[in-house]
Design a protein around this motif. Structure first.
Motif, PDB file in Angstrom:
ATOM      1  N   VAL A  81       0.845  -1.202   0.000  1.00  0.00           N
ATOM      2  CA  VAL A  81       0.000   0.000   0.000  1.00  0.00           C
ATOM      3  C   VAL A  81       0.877   1.248   0.000  1.00  0.00           C
ATOM      4  CG1 VAL A  81      -1.658   1.339   1.372  1.00  0.00           C
ATOM      5  CG2 VAL A  81      -1.974  -1.122   1.072  1.00  0.00           C
ATOM      6  N   SER A  82       1.917   1.232   0.804  1.00  0.00           N
ATOM      7  CA  SER A  82       2.835   2.367   0.887  1.00  0.00           C
ATOM      8  C   SER A  82       3.484   2.645  -0.464  1.00  0.00           C
ATOM      9  CB  SER A  82       3.900   2.085   1.944  1.00  0.00           C
ATOM     10  OG  SER A  82       4.826   3.126   1.994  1.00  0.00           O
ATOM     11  N   TYR A  83       3.884   1.584  -1.142  1.00  0.00           N
ATOM     12  CA  TYR A  83       4.559   1.721  -2.432  1.00  0.00           C
ATOM     13  C   TYR A  83       3.611   2.223  -3.527  1.00  0.00           C
ATOM     14  CZ  TYR A  83       7.202   0.464  -6.605  1.00  0.00           C
ATOM     15  OH  TYR A  83       7.856   0.504  -7.803  1.00  0.00           O
ATOM     16  N   THR A  84       2.334   1.844  -3.459  1.00  0.00           N
ATOM     17  CA  THR A  84       1.402   2.148  -4.549  1.00  0.00           C
ATOM     18  C   THR A  84       0.461   3.315  -4.277  1.00  0.00           C
ATOM     19  OG1 THR A  84      -0.203   0.561  -3.680  1.00  0.00           O
ATOM     20  CG2 THR A  84       1.366  -0.255  -5.317  1.00  0.00           C
ATOM     21  N   ARG A  85       0.647   4.040  -3.186  1.00  0.00           N
ATOM     22  CA  ARG A  85      -0.342   5.055  -2.829  1.00  0.00           C
ATOM     23  C   ARG A  85      -0.308   6.298  -3.702  1.00  0.00           C
ATOM     24  NH1 ARG A  85       2.920   6.187   2.418  1.00  0.00           N
ATOM     25  NH2 ARG A  85       3.924   8.114   1.816  1.00  0.00           N
ATOM     26  N   GLY A  86       0.710   6.516  -4.474  1.00  0.00           N
ATOM     27  CA  GLY A  86       0.739   7.639  -5.409  1.00  0.00           C
ATOM     28  C   GLY A  86       1.049   8.962  -4.745  1.00  0.00           C
ATOM     29  N   ASN A  87       0.691  10.047  -5.427  1.00  0.00           N
ATOM     30  CA  ASN A  87       1.029  11.395  -4.955  1.00  0.00           C
ATOM     31  C   ASN A  87      -0.180  12.200  -4.518  1.00  0.00           C
ATOM     32  OD1 ASN A  87       3.802  11.158  -5.361  1.00  0.00           O
ATOM     33  ND2 ASN A  87       3.572  11.568  -7.549  1.00  0.00           N
ATOM     34  N   ASN A  88      -1.282  11.547  -4.207  1.00  0.00           N
ATOM     35  CA  ASN A  88      -2.463  12.250  -3.744  1.00  0.00           C
ATOM     36  C   ASN A  88      -2.207  12.785  -2.329  1.00  0.00           C
ATOM     37  OD1 ASN A  88      -5.003  12.733  -2.407  1.00  0.00           O
ATOM     38  ND2 ASN A  88      -6.001  11.652  -4.087  1.00  0.00           N
ATOM     39  N   PRO A  89      -2.241  14.112  -2.144  1.00  0.00           N
ATOM     40  CA  PRO A  89      -1.915  14.690  -0.824  1.00  0.00           C
ATOM     41  C   PRO A  89      -2.845  14.202   0.289  1.00  0.00           C
ATOM     42  CG  PRO A  89      -2.205  16.421  -2.470  1.00  0.00           C
ATOM     43  CD  PRO A  89      -2.528  15.125  -3.137  1.00  0.00           C
ATOM     44  N   PHE A  90      -4.132  14.063  -0.004  1.00  0.00           N
ATOM     45  CA  PHE A  90      -5.081  13.601   1.003  1.00  0.00           C
ATOM     46  C   PHE A  90      -4.747  12.177   1.443  1.00  0.00           C
ATOM     47  CE2 PHE A  90      -8.950  11.175   1.980  1.00  0.00           C
ATOM     48  CZ  PHE A  90      -9.344  11.847   3.126  1.00  0.00           C
ATOM     49  N   ILE A  91      -4.507  11.289   0.480  1.00  0.00           N
ATOM     50  CA  ILE A  91      -4.174   9.885   0.783  1.00  0.00           C
ATOM     51  C   ILE A  91      -2.859   9.823   1.564  1.00  0.00           C
ATOM     52  CG2 ILE A  91      -3.563   7.651  -0.239  1.00  0.00           C
ATOM     53  CD1 ILE A  91      -6.488   8.280  -0.572  1.00  0.00           C
ATOM     54  N   ASN A  92      -1.872  10.597   1.140  1.00  0.00           N
ATOM     55  CA  ASN A  92      -0.573  10.588   1.824  1.00  0.00           C
ATOM     56  C   ASN A  92      -0.699  11.061   3.273  1.00  0.00           C
ATOM     57  OD1 ASN A  92       0.843   9.552  -0.345  1.00  0.00           O
ATOM     58  ND2 ASN A  92       1.293  11.567  -1.180  1.00  0.00           N
ATOM     59  N   GLU A  93      -1.461  12.126   3.495  1.00  0.00           N
ATOM     60  CA  GLU A  93      -1.654  12.645   4.850  1.00  0.00           C
ATOM     61  C   GLU A  93      -2.396  11.627   5.722  1.00  0.00           C
ATOM     62  OE1 GLU A  93      -1.212  15.200   7.990  1.00  0.00           O
ATOM     63  OE2 GLU A  93      -0.354  15.452   5.988  1.00  0.00           O
ATOM     64  N   LEU A  94      -3.447  11.030   5.174  1.00  0.00           N
ATOM     65  CA  LEU A  94      -4.197  10.005   5.893  1.00  0.00           C
ATOM     66  C   LEU A  94      -3.293   8.815   6.228  1.00  0.00           C
ATOM     67  CD1 LEU A  94      -6.921   8.934   6.945  1.00  0.00           C
ATOM     68  CD2 LEU A  94      -7.306   8.003   4.651  1.00  0.00           C
ATOM     69  N   PHE A  95      -2.503   8.404   5.265  1.00  0.00           N
ATOM     70  CA  PHE A  95      -1.597   7.270   5.453  1.00  0.00           C
ATOM     71  C   PHE A  95      -0.583   7.555   6.566  1.00  0.00           C
ATOM     72  CE2 PHE A  95       2.103   4.659   4.473  1.00  0.00           C
ATOM     73  CZ  PHE A  95       1.502   3.410   4.288  1.00  0.00           C
ATOM     74  N   ILE A  96      -0.023   8.773   6.562  1.00  0.00           N
ATOM     75  CA  ILE A  96       0.965   9.158   7.584  1.00  0.00           C
ATOM     76  C   ILE A  96       0.327   9.144   8.971  1.00  0.00           C
ATOM     77  CG2 ILE A  96       2.344  11.091   8.451  1.00  0.00           C
ATOM     78  CD1 ILE A  96       2.923  11.723   5.426  1.00  0.00           C
ATOM     79  N   LYS A  97      -0.884   9.725   9.087  1.00  0.00           N
ATOM     80  CA  LYS A  97      -1.551   9.766  10.389  1.00  0.00           C
ATOM     81  C   LYS A  97      -1.887   8.365  10.887  1.00  0.00           C
ATOM     82  CE  LYS A  97      -3.545  14.364  10.234  1.00  0.00           C
ATOM     83  NZ  LYS A  97      -2.741  15.021  11.224  1.00  0.00           N
ATOM     84  N   LEU A  98      -2.384   7.513   9.992  1.00  0.00           N
ATOM     85  CA  LEU A  98      -2.733   6.147  10.391  1.00  0.00           C
ATOM     86  C   LEU A  98      -1.487   5.339  10.759  1.00  0.00           C
ATOM     87  CD1 LEU A  98      -5.520   5.233   7.811  1.00  0.00           C
ATOM     88  CD2 LEU A  98      -5.807   5.632  10.263  1.00  0.00           C
ATOM     89  N   THR A  99      -0.380   5.598  10.075  1.00  0.00           N
ATOM     90  CA  THR A  99       0.857   4.870  10.343  1.00  0.00           C
ATOM     91  C   THR A  99       1.472   5.300  11.669  1.00  0.00           C
ATOM     92  OG1 THR A  99       1.248   4.701   7.967  1.00  0.00           O
ATOM     93  CG2 THR A  99       3.104   4.253   9.375  1.00  0.00           C
ATOM     94  N   GLU A 100       1.381   6.609  11.989  1.00  0.00           N
ATOM     95  CA  GLU A 100       1.970   7.124  13.223  1.00  0.00           C
ATOM     96  C   GLU A 100       1.397   6.459  14.467  1.00  0.00           C
ATOM     97  OE1 GLU A 100       1.359  11.334  12.961  1.00  0.00           O
ATOM     98  OE2 GLU A 100       3.154  11.654  11.769  1.00  0.00           O
ATOM     99  N   ASN A 101       0.093   6.236  14.494  1.00  0.00           N
ATOM    100  CA  ASN A 101      -0.518   5.648  15.694  1.00  0.00           C
ATOM    101  C   ASN A 101      -0.871   4.165  15.499  1.00  0.00           C
ATOM    102  OD1 ASN A 101      -2.826   5.691  14.173  1.00  0.00           O
ATOM    103  ND2 ASN A 101      -3.887   7.217  15.402  1.00  0.00           N
TER     104      ASN A 101
END
Length: 167
Positions: free
Chosen positions: A44-64
């Protein structure tokens, strides 16, 4: 063996194979299950692309570490969505009516979701969760929605083609 019997046998084998896949995922101990989740996370990390919303959501979900929970629940939705579709097709090839195939395939999903969670009570580091039965049922409902939408689309296309042929 005629074509209908071959199709029925094939769908039966596919359904049994999918039930086995679900069983094997449930039989994984917590360590193996976590390793599989990490592999999916890497994909998922490798294929998530450059969508800012998806990237921000992914970072927040990964942090916790919520991302692990989300991936596991999406897996539940996915495998039971597929089970719904496969069991519906199997029941139709066995000659059940559309309505009975809809009801019985949903009962198969709910029944197998219950037995799946019961099975997990006996697996090291795992637990059976009623909430997972609910999530599995939602996955089955998504599969049923796909079946209904596909059937409706096919019927509409057939009617349209017949309309043009009659003219």
């Amino acid at each position: 063996m005629n074509r209908i019997k071959k199709r029925t046998l094939l769908m039966g084998l596919i359904c049994l194979a999918w039930l086995l896949v679900i069983f094997l995922f449930s039989a994984m101990n917590s360590s193996n299950s976590s390793n599989l989740t990490e592999i999916v996370l890497d994909i998922v990390s490798y294929t998530r692309g450059n969508n800012p919303f998806i990237n921000e959501l992914f970072i927040k979900l990964t942090e916790n570490h919520s991302i692990f929970y989300v991936i596991r629940k999406i897996a539940h939705l996915f495998v039971f969505c597929i089970l719904q579709i496969i069991s519906f097709i199997l029941l139709r090839t066995l000659g059940f009516s559309f309505f009975k195939s809809t009801v019985y395939s949903m009962l198969i999903v709910i029944g197998y979701a219950c037995t799946d969670e019961f099975h997990q009570l006996f697996v090291s580091g795992r637990s059976g969760q009623l909430s997972d039965v609910f999530i599995d049922t939602i996955g089955g409902s998504i599969g049923l929605s796909i079946v209904l939408a596909t059937t409706l689309t096919i019927q509409t296309v057939k009617k349209s083609l017949l309309f043009f042929v009659k003219k």
